[in-house]
Scaffold this active site. Structure first.
Site, PDB file in Angstrom:
ATOM      1  N   ARG A  82       0.839  -1.205   0.000  1.00  0.00           N
ATOM      2  CA  ARG A  82       0.000   0.000   0.000  1.00  0.00           C
ATOM      3  C   ARG A  82       0.875   1.256   0.000  1.00  0.00           C
ATOM      4  NH1 ARG A  82      -4.458   0.438   4.600  1.00  0.00           N
ATOM      5  NH2 ARG A  82      -2.634   0.978   5.834  1.00  0.00           N
ATOM      6  N   LYS A 184      -2.560   6.545   1.398  1.00  0.00           N
ATOM      7  CA  LYS A 184      -2.303   7.043   2.749  1.00  0.00           C
ATOM      8  C   LYS A 184      -1.312   8.200   2.643  1.00  0.00           C
ATOM      9  CE  LYS A 184      -2.165   4.866   7.262  1.00  0.00           C
ATOM     10  NZ  LYS A 184      -3.337   5.527   7.804  1.00  0.00           N
ATOM     11  N   GLU A 220     -16.004   6.695   4.860  1.00  0.00           N
ATOM     12  CA  GLU A 220     -15.263   6.197   6.025  1.00  0.00           C
ATOM     13  C   GLU A 220     -15.084   7.348   6.990  1.00  0.00           C
ATOM     14  OE1 GLU A 220     -11.157   5.145   5.410  1.00  0.00           O
ATOM     15  OE2 GLU A 220     -10.979   6.439   3.669  1.00  0.00           O
TER      16      GLU A 220
HETATM   17  N1  PLP Z   1      -9.063   4.618   6.728  1.00  0.00           N
HETATM   18  C1  PLP Z   1      -8.223   5.605   7.059  1.00  0.00           C
HETATM   19  C2  PLP Z   1      -8.524   6.963   6.561  1.00  0.00           C
HETATM   20  C3  PLP Z   1      -7.107   5.343   7.866  1.00  0.00           C
HETATM   21  O1  PLP Z   1      -6.271   6.320   8.211  1.00  0.00           O
HETATM   22  C4  PLP Z   1      -6.881   4.027   8.311  1.00  0.00           C
HETATM   23  C5  PLP Z   1      -5.708   3.715   9.125  1.00  0.00           C
HETATM   24  O2  PLP Z   1      -4.743   3.238   8.667  1.00  0.00           O
HETATM   25  C6  PLP Z   1      -7.784   3.025   7.941  1.00  0.00           C
HETATM   26  C7  PLP Z   1      -8.857   3.358   7.148  1.00  0.00           C
HETATM   27  C8  PLP Z   1      -7.583   1.622   8.384  1.00  0.00           C
HETATM   28  O3  PLP Z   1      -6.600   1.000   7.615  1.00  0.00           O
HETATM   29  P1  PLP Z   1      -5.757  -0.206   8.221  1.00  0.00           P
HETATM   30  O4  PLP Z   1      -6.745  -1.235   8.652  1.00  0.00           O
HETATM   31  O5  PLP Z   1      -4.920  -0.667   7.087  1.00  0.00           O
HETATM   32  O6  PLP Z   1      -4.988   0.344   9.349  1.00  0.00           O
HETATM   33  C1  COI Z   2      -3.831   3.701  11.575  1.00  0.00           C
HETATM   34  O1  COI Z   2      -4.788   3.077  11.999  1.00  0.00           O
HETATM   35  O2  COI Z   2      -2.711   3.198  11.418  1.00  0.00           O
HETATM   36  C2  COI Z   2      -3.968   5.100  11.183  1.00  0.00           C
HETATM   37  O3  COI Z   2      -3.146   5.558  10.447  1.00  0.00           O
HETATM   38  C3  COI Z   2      -5.107   5.855  11.710  1.00  0.00           C
HETATM   39  C4  COI Z   2      -4.755   7.161  12.326  1.00  0.00           C
HETATM   40  C5  COI Z   2      -3.853   7.028  13.523  1.00  0.00           C
HETATM   41  C6  COI Z   2      -4.238   8.118  11.316  1.00  0.00           C
END
Ligand code: PLP
Ligand code: COI
Length: 343
Positions: A82, A184, A220
């Protein structure tokens, strides 16, 4: 090796300066070999690409102490790919994915004393990130980049841990239809800061963003994907091309189908369906959020209350939470390749 003297059970989601961080520089068209260093400070040009045009991307994953005392992390290969996708979208050189996983391992191992003990409720949050460091004045990508990883021990992202939270429907948009919502990039979070401060001031834990094109569909929150459970017990996951492809959400999809025998549907979800009471449980999912139950959604003063209530997680979210954390902490057998053992 001696664990740090922290009150592990009462950690919030906050930054602690830990012992070692990983650094690699991209210069003259190539990444250097990288190293662990002690200095937590960064010196850069006043005109660095990241400072002028926000050329930065990041990742988030966690390391866990398992039931039998190993230190592991969860699916770092997916964070590596990612982050490479995020980098390409911002015209940055991708950090090689195999090196990303190796750098995560080295950084966690070098900070093993900071990994919270099994059963403490805390984990080690790992933050890989990368940014344009060379001077840029016309709007264009930087020539040179810095990739870094630091770690910090964390507790629950939302105060109260597994207590249901109240979120609101935001009047601000998070991502444009063909913008950067699916990667991200730091810029997605910069634009959410006003909305989150305002939400907190109004007593809400987070914002639910709608699709910016029509403002009728659930996207989201600022830092997590959303899950619903419908009246037939189906896990319904909002899909959109402008949300972050959460690794937790993708893992929960698999866990629900293969460990819990649930039906899972990923589809567009309208705000109207939510308002009509089609869902009995709702939650946020992400690395930081794990699964955080939503008790109520406030839509401009109108409350949408889930039957799971404000006292505890609903039964389906609880089963998903227990299964996912059981896999991460080594209590349940993991699917092939999900657990990366560090030591
Ligand atoms: N959506 C956003 C905007 C986020 O910042 C995060 C955090 O990483 C997620 C979703 C969840 O992603 P993940 O499960 O890969 O941490
Ligand atoms: C995560 O869950 O890793 C995120 O990046 C969410 C937040 C702390 C920005």
């Amino acid at each position: 090796m001696a664990k740090k003297d922290l009150d592990w059970g009462n950690l919030g989601f906050a930054y602690h300066v830990t012992d070692k961080r990983y650094v690699s520089m991209y210069q003259n068209g190539a990444w250097d070999e990288g190293a662990l260093i002690s200095d937590d400070k960064i010196v850069m040009s006043e005109d660095a690409g990241v400072l002028q045009y926000s050329q930065s991307v990041f990742e988030g994953l966690k390391a866990y102490t398992t039931e039998n005392g190993h230190i592991v992390c969860f699916r770092p290969d997916l964070n590596a790919s990612r982050m490479a996708d995020s980098a390409r979208r911002l015209e940055m050189p991708a950090f090689p994915e195999d090196r990303f996983v190796e750098a995560v391992r080295q950084t966690v191992a070098a900070n093993a004393d900071w990994v919270p003990p099994y059963g403490s409720g805390a984990t080690l949050y790992i933050r890989p990130y990368m940014f344009g460091i060379s001077p840029v004045i016309g709007v264009k990508p930087a020539d040179d980049y810095m990739f870094r990883i630091f770690v910090t021990p964390v507790g629950p992202y939302f105060k109260g841990g597994a207590k249901p939270i109240v979120v609101r429907i935001s009047d601000f948009d998070r991502a444009a239809p063909r913008g950067t919502g699916h990667i991200k990039a730091g810029l997605n979070y910069a634009m959410s800061l006003h909305a989150i401060v305002d939400a907190h001031n109004q007593g809400f834990a987070e914002n639910i963003y709608l699709d910016p094109g029509t403002r009728t569909k659930i996207e989201e929150t600022g830092g997590a994907n959303i899950l619903f459970v419908d009246r037939d017990g189906v896990l319904v996951i909002p899909s959109s091309t402008s949300i972050l492809p959460s690794i937790t959400r993708r893992s929960l999809h698999y866990v629900a189908e293969n460990y819990l025998g649930m039906k899972v549907v990923e589809r567009e979800v309208t705000l109207k369906e939510v308002e009509d009471g089609n869902f009995v449980e709702c939650g946020l999912c992400g690395t930081a959020a794990v699964i955080s139950p939503i008790g109520k959604i406030n839509d401009h003063g109108r409350e949408i209350c889930f039957e799971s209530g404000m006292e505890e997680m609903g039964p389906v979210m609880q089963k998903l939470y227990d299964t996912l954390t059981g896999i991460q902490m080594g209590r349940l057998e993991a699917p092939e390749g999900w657990i990366c053992r560090i030591m």
